[in-house]
Design a protein around this motif. Structure first.
Motif, PDB file in Angstrom:
ATOM      1  N   ALA A   1      -4.205   5.704  -1.364  1.00 16.26           N
ATOM      2  CA  ALA A   1      -3.385   4.629  -1.938  1.00 16.26           C
ATOM      3  C   ALA A   1      -2.187   4.316  -1.057  1.00 16.26           C
ATOM      4  O   ALA A   1      -1.825   3.143  -0.860  1.00 16.26           O
ATOM      5  CB  ALA A   1      -2.925   5.031  -3.338  1.00 16.26           C
ATOM      6  N   LYS A   2      -1.569   5.346  -0.511  1.00 15.10           N
ATOM      7  CA  LYS A   2      -0.380   5.149   0.330  1.00 15.10           C
ATOM      8  C   LYS A   2      -0.721   4.399   1.613  1.00 15.10           C
ATOM      9  O   LYS A   2      -0.029   3.437   1.991  1.00 15.10           O
ATOM     10  CB  LYS A   2       0.249   6.504   0.665  1.00 15.10           C
ATOM     11  CG  LYS A   2       1.523   6.409   1.493  1.00 15.10           C
ATOM     12  CD  LYS A   2       2.109   7.789   1.756  1.00 15.10           C
ATOM     13  CE  LYS A   2       3.365   7.710   2.607  1.00 15.10           C
ATOM     14  NZ  LYS A   2       3.934   9.079   2.868  1.00 15.10           N
ATOM     15  N   LEU A   3      -1.786   4.822   2.287  1.00 11.71           N
ATOM     16  CA  LEU A   3      -2.133   4.166   3.553  1.00 11.71           C
ATOM     17  C   LEU A   3      -2.632   2.746   3.320  1.00 11.71           C
ATOM     18  O   LEU A   3      -2.281   1.825   4.073  1.00 11.71           O
ATOM     19  CB  LEU A   3      -3.188   4.980   4.305  1.00 11.71           C
ATOM     20  CG  LEU A   3      -3.558   4.432   5.690  1.00 11.71           C
ATOM     21  CD1 LEU A   3      -2.339   4.304   6.589  1.00 11.71           C
ATOM     22  CD2 LEU A   3      -4.614   5.314   6.360  1.00 11.71           C
ATOM     23  N   SER A   4      -3.409   2.513   2.278  1.00 11.44           N
ATOM     24  CA  SER A   4      -3.910   1.159   2.026  1.00 11.44           C
ATOM     25  C   SER A   4      -2.770   0.218   1.656  1.00 11.44           C
ATOM     26  O   SER A   4      -2.803  -0.969   1.991  1.00 11.44           O
ATOM     27  CB  SER A   4      -4.982   1.171   0.934  1.00 11.44           C
ATOM     28  OG  SER A   4      -4.493   1.666  -0.288  1.00 11.44           O
ATOM     29  N   ALA A   5      -1.731   0.734   0.996  1.00  8.41           N
ATOM     30  CA  ALA A   5      -0.568  -0.091   0.683  1.00  8.41           C
ATOM     31  C   ALA A   5       0.146  -0.523   1.961  1.00  8.41           C
ATOM     32  O   ALA A   5       0.624  -1.661   2.074  1.00  8.41           O
ATOM     33  CB  ALA A   5       0.395   0.674  -0.221  1.00  8.41           C
ATOM     34  N   PHE A   6       0.212   0.375   2.928  1.00  2.00           N
ATOM     35  CA  PHE A   6       0.818   0.023   4.217  1.00  2.00           C
ATOM     36  C   PHE A   6       0.004  -1.063   4.909  1.00  2.00           C
ATOM     37  O   PHE A   6       0.549  -2.023   5.449  1.00  2.00           O
ATOM     38  CB  PHE A   6       0.892   1.269   5.105  1.00  2.00           C
ATOM     39  CG  PHE A   6       1.291   0.982   6.527  1.00  2.00           C
ATOM     40  CD1 PHE A   6       2.611   0.713   6.856  1.00  2.00           C
ATOM     41  CD2 PHE A   6       0.337   0.968   7.534  1.00  2.00           C
ATOM     42  CE1 PHE A   6       2.980   0.434   8.174  1.00  2.00           C
ATOM     43  CE2 PHE A   6       0.686   0.698   8.844  1.00  2.00           C
ATOM     44  CZ  PHE A   6       2.017   0.429   9.164  1.00  2.00           C
ATOM     45  N   VAL A   7      -1.321  -0.933   4.864  1.00  2.00           N
ATOM     46  CA  VAL A   7      -2.193  -1.895   5.547  1.00  2.00           C
ATOM     47  C   VAL A   7      -2.096  -3.278   4.922  1.00  2.00           C
ATOM     48  O   VAL A   7      -2.001  -4.286   5.640  1.00  2.00           O
ATOM     49  CB  VAL A   7      -3.649  -1.387   5.551  1.00  2.00           C
ATOM     50  CG1 VAL A   7      -4.612  -2.477   6.031  1.00  2.00           C
ATOM     51  CG2 VAL A   7      -3.775  -0.160   6.446  1.00  2.00           C
ATOM     52  N   VAL A   8      -2.107  -3.379   3.598  1.00  2.00           N
ATOM     53  CA  VAL A   8      -2.094  -4.700   2.958  1.00  2.00           C
ATOM     54  C   VAL A   8      -0.754  -5.410   3.130  1.00  2.00           C
ATOM     55  O   VAL A   8      -0.661  -6.625   2.940  1.00  2.00           O
ATOM     56  CB  VAL A   8      -2.453  -4.632   1.452  1.00  2.00           C
ATOM     57  CG1 VAL A   8      -3.825  -4.036   1.260  1.00  2.00           C
ATOM     58  CG2 VAL A   8      -1.399  -3.896   0.649  1.00  2.00           C
ATOM     59  N   ALA A   9       0.255  -4.671   3.525  1.00  2.00           N
ATOM     60  CA  ALA A   9       1.564  -5.288   3.766  1.00  2.00           C
ATOM     61  C   ALA A   9       1.656  -5.912   5.156  1.00  2.00           C
ATOM     62  O   ALA A   9       2.699  -6.449   5.536  1.00  2.00           O
ATOM     63  CB  ALA A   9       2.681  -4.259   3.583  1.00  2.00           C
ATOM     64  N   HIS A  10       0.551  -5.847   5.913  1.00  2.00           N
ATOM     65  CA  HIS A  10       0.521  -6.394   7.269  1.00  2.00           C
ATOM     66  C   HIS A  10      -0.730  -7.242   7.456  1.00  2.00           C
ATOM     67  O   HIS A  10      -1.694  -7.125   6.714  1.00  2.00           O
ATOM     68  CB  HIS A  10       0.486  -5.256   8.303  1.00  2.00           C
ATOM     69  CG  HIS A  10       1.709  -4.376   8.265  1.00  2.00           C
ATOM     70  ND1 HIS A  10       1.875  -3.394   7.303  1.00  2.00           N
ATOM     71  CD2 HIS A  10       2.802  -4.319   9.049  1.00  2.00           C
ATOM     72  CE1 HIS A  10       3.017  -2.775   7.500  1.00  2.00           C
ATOM     73  NE2 HIS A  10       3.602  -3.323   8.571  1.00  2.00           N
ATOM     74  N   ARG A  11      -0.741  -8.054   8.484  1.00  2.56           N
ATOM     75  CA  ARG A  11      -1.960  -8.761   8.871  1.00  2.56           C
ATOM     76  C   ARG A  11      -2.691  -7.908   9.889  1.00  2.56           C
ATOM     77  O   ARG A  11      -2.074  -7.363  10.805  1.00  2.56           O
ATOM     78  CB  ARG A  11      -1.649 -10.124   9.473  1.00  2.56           C
ATOM     79  CG  ARG A  11      -2.873 -11.055   9.481  1.00  2.56           C
ATOM     80  CD  ARG A  11      -2.672 -12.261  10.356  1.00  2.56           C
ATOM     81  NE  ARG A  11      -2.877 -11.921  11.766  1.00  2.56           N
ATOM     82  CZ  ARG A  11      -3.044 -12.832  12.720  1.00  2.56           C
ATOM     83  NH1 ARG A  11      -3.036 -14.120  12.434  1.00  2.56           N
ATOM     84  NH2 ARG A  11      -3.228 -12.465  13.973  1.00  2.56           N
ATOM     85  N   GLY A  12      -3.990  -7.809   9.732  1.00  2.34           N
ATOM     86  CA  GLY A  12      -4.777  -6.960  10.633  1.00  2.34           C
ATOM     87  C   GLY A  12      -5.152  -5.677   9.950  1.00  2.34           C
ATOM     88  O   GLY A  12      -4.408  -5.133   9.128  1.00  2.34           O
ATOM     89  N   ALA A  13      -6.333  -5.169  10.286  1.00  3.15           N
ATOM     90  CA  ALA A  13      -6.886  -4.000   9.594  1.00  3.15           C
ATOM     91  C   ALA A  13      -6.303  -2.669  10.072  1.00  3.15           C
ATOM     92  O   ALA A  13      -6.348  -1.692   9.340  1.00  3.15           O
ATOM     93  CB  ALA A  13      -8.403  -3.990   9.768  1.00  3.15           C
ATOM     94  N   VAL A  14      -5.778  -2.637  11.312  1.00  2.00           N
ATOM     95  CA  VAL A  14      -5.210  -1.400  11.835  1.00  2.00           C
ATOM     96  C   VAL A  14      -3.814  -1.730  12.404  1.00  2.00           C
ATOM     97  O   VAL A  14      -3.602  -1.729  13.612  1.00  2.00           O
ATOM     98  CB  VAL A  14      -6.113  -0.791  12.924  1.00  2.00           C
ATOM     99  CG1 VAL A  14      -5.626   0.619  13.289  1.00  2.00           C
ATOM    100  CG2 VAL A  14      -7.560  -0.734  12.473  1.00  2.00           C
ATOM    101  N   PRO A  15      -2.872  -2.010  11.507  1.00  2.00           N
ATOM    102  CA  PRO A  15      -1.532  -2.368  11.987  1.00  2.00           C
ATOM    103  C   PRO A  15      -0.805  -1.186  12.597  1.00  2.00           C
ATOM    104  O   PRO A  15      -1.062  -0.023  12.242  1.00  2.00           O
ATOM    105  CB  PRO A  15      -0.825  -2.850  10.707  1.00  2.00           C
ATOM    106  CG  PRO A  15      -1.522  -2.133   9.603  1.00  2.00           C
ATOM    107  CD  PRO A  15      -2.965  -2.015  10.041  1.00  2.00           C
ATOM    108  N   LYS A  16       0.102  -1.470  13.493  1.00  2.00           N
ATOM    109  CA  LYS A  16       0.901  -0.422  14.097  1.00  2.00           C
ATOM    110  C   LYS A  16       2.076  -0.098  13.165  1.00  2.00           C
ATOM    111  O   LYS A  16       2.466  -0.896  12.322  1.00  2.00           O
ATOM    112  CB  LYS A  16       1.424  -0.867  15.461  1.00  2.00           C
ATOM    113  CG  LYS A  16       0.323  -1.094  16.492  1.00  2.00           C
ATOM    114  CD  LYS A  16       0.898  -1.519  17.817  1.00  2.00           C
ATOM    115  CE  LYS A  16      -0.199  -1.743  18.855  1.00  2.00           C
ATOM    116  NZ  LYS A  16       0.349  -2.182  20.155  1.00  2.00           N
ATOM    117  N   ASP A  17       2.632   1.092  13.349  1.00  2.00           N
ATOM    118  CA  ASP A  17       3.808   1.493  12.543  1.00  2.00           C
ATOM    119  C   ASP A  17       4.965   0.541  12.739  1.00  2.00           C
ATOM    120  O   ASP A  17       5.177   0.025  13.831  1.00  2.00           O
ATOM    121  CB  ASP A  17       4.231   2.913  12.905  1.00  2.00           C
ATOM    122  CG  ASP A  17       3.174   3.936  12.512  1.00  2.00           C
ATOM    123  OD1 ASP A  17       2.364   3.619  11.620  1.00  2.00           O
ATOM    124  OD2 ASP A  17       3.164   5.029  13.102  1.00  2.00           O
TER     125      ASP A  17
END
Length: 281
Positions: free
Chosen positions: A265-281
């Protein structure tokens, strides 16, 4: 920890801009970022996108030793995002449709595959060969149903081999149309029905977007409700892949289902807050 996946290498095209993607590639990239030894069995063409794909996999820390080349174009998917949700037009044919069977005998802690890679009989045969010859502690399948890219046989291959199955609430009605299990009125009964019909499946990860996820452990008979982490949604592209990676990397270390679901849940929340499937920190 060794993670091996087979499947599509695709460039998601957003408004004419190309972003590397494909569910197994995203999954492997996130696993590598989480410290796993990650490798992908796939294929690319003899084109510029192929060069870019191999460079990106190296950048992500994903082993490219099993990425083949052939004369078909490297995969592309036209993505339109509406109200934060992606719509996909997966172009065909693509290089990953023709993954050749090899004599390799693979071993890994987790082997992952899905349905899209099976849309062509050539790559489907390669998947079956890996399953027959491989030595894996867990087999993970994300059903990942894309319009025109799955059928009853591809879904059945996933259900008959997975020890851990992931399915979303949007996909489940599409899956149960094949009558592979008895669909129930309640989601808890439905995920249990899947396990009852396929003895190999021990865990079902049933994802519900902003409503979190439900995890069913057949061994204990317990259900785990995992809340979503609230965030500002930019795009859900790749969210499920990141959830899968974080869940499995945590689960293979300690078998703690709650902690694993929360990591997802934590990692997917980070991903949906960005464009692209593997966003950088």
């Amino acid at each position: 920890m060794k993670i091996l996946a087979t499947g599509e290498i695709i460039f998601d095209i957003f408004n004419g801009e190309a972003e590397i993607g494909g569910a197994p590639l995203n999954f492997c990239a996130h696993c590598a970022a989480l410290g796993a030894e990650s490798a992908l069995i796939s294929a690319v063409g003899n084109d510029e996108l192929a060069t870019t794909a191999l460079e990106k996999l190296d950048e992500f820390g994903v082993n490219t030793a099993y990425v083949q080349k052939n004369d078909l174009p490297t995969g592309q998917c036209l993505v339109t995002v509406r109200d934060g949700s992606p719509e996909y037009n997966v172009l065909c044919p693509a290089a990953y449709d023709k993954i050749a069977v090899t004599e390799n005998k693979y071993d890994a802690d987790v082997f992952a595959f899905g349905t899209l890679i099976q849309r062509d009989e050539v790559s489907r045969k390669a998947v079956k060969n890996i399953l027959e010859k491989g030595d894996f502690k867990e087999i993970f399948c994300d059903i990942n149903l894309r319009p025109g890219c799955y059928d009853e046989e591809s879904c059945r291959l996933c259900l008959e081999n997975a020890t851990i199955l992931k399915i979303s609430e949007e996909e489940e009605p599409l899956l149960h149309k094949f009558s592979l299990y008895a669909a129930k009125s309640l989601e808890r009964e439905t995920v249990k029905s899947i396990c009852d019909n396929f003895e190999n499946i021990r865990l079902v990860l049933y994802t519900k977007g902003s409503n979190g996820s439900l995890i069913y452990d057949k061994t204990s008979g317990e259900y785990y409700d995992i809340p979503a982490v609230k965030t500002q949604v930019v795009s859900t592209v790749g969210a499920g892949d990141s959830y899968s990676a974080a869940f499995l990397c945590e689960y293979m270390k300690n078998k703690d289902i709650t902690a694993s679901g929360e990591a997802g849940a934590k990692l997917s929340a980070f991903v949906v807050a960005h464009r692209g499937a593997v966003p950088k920190d």
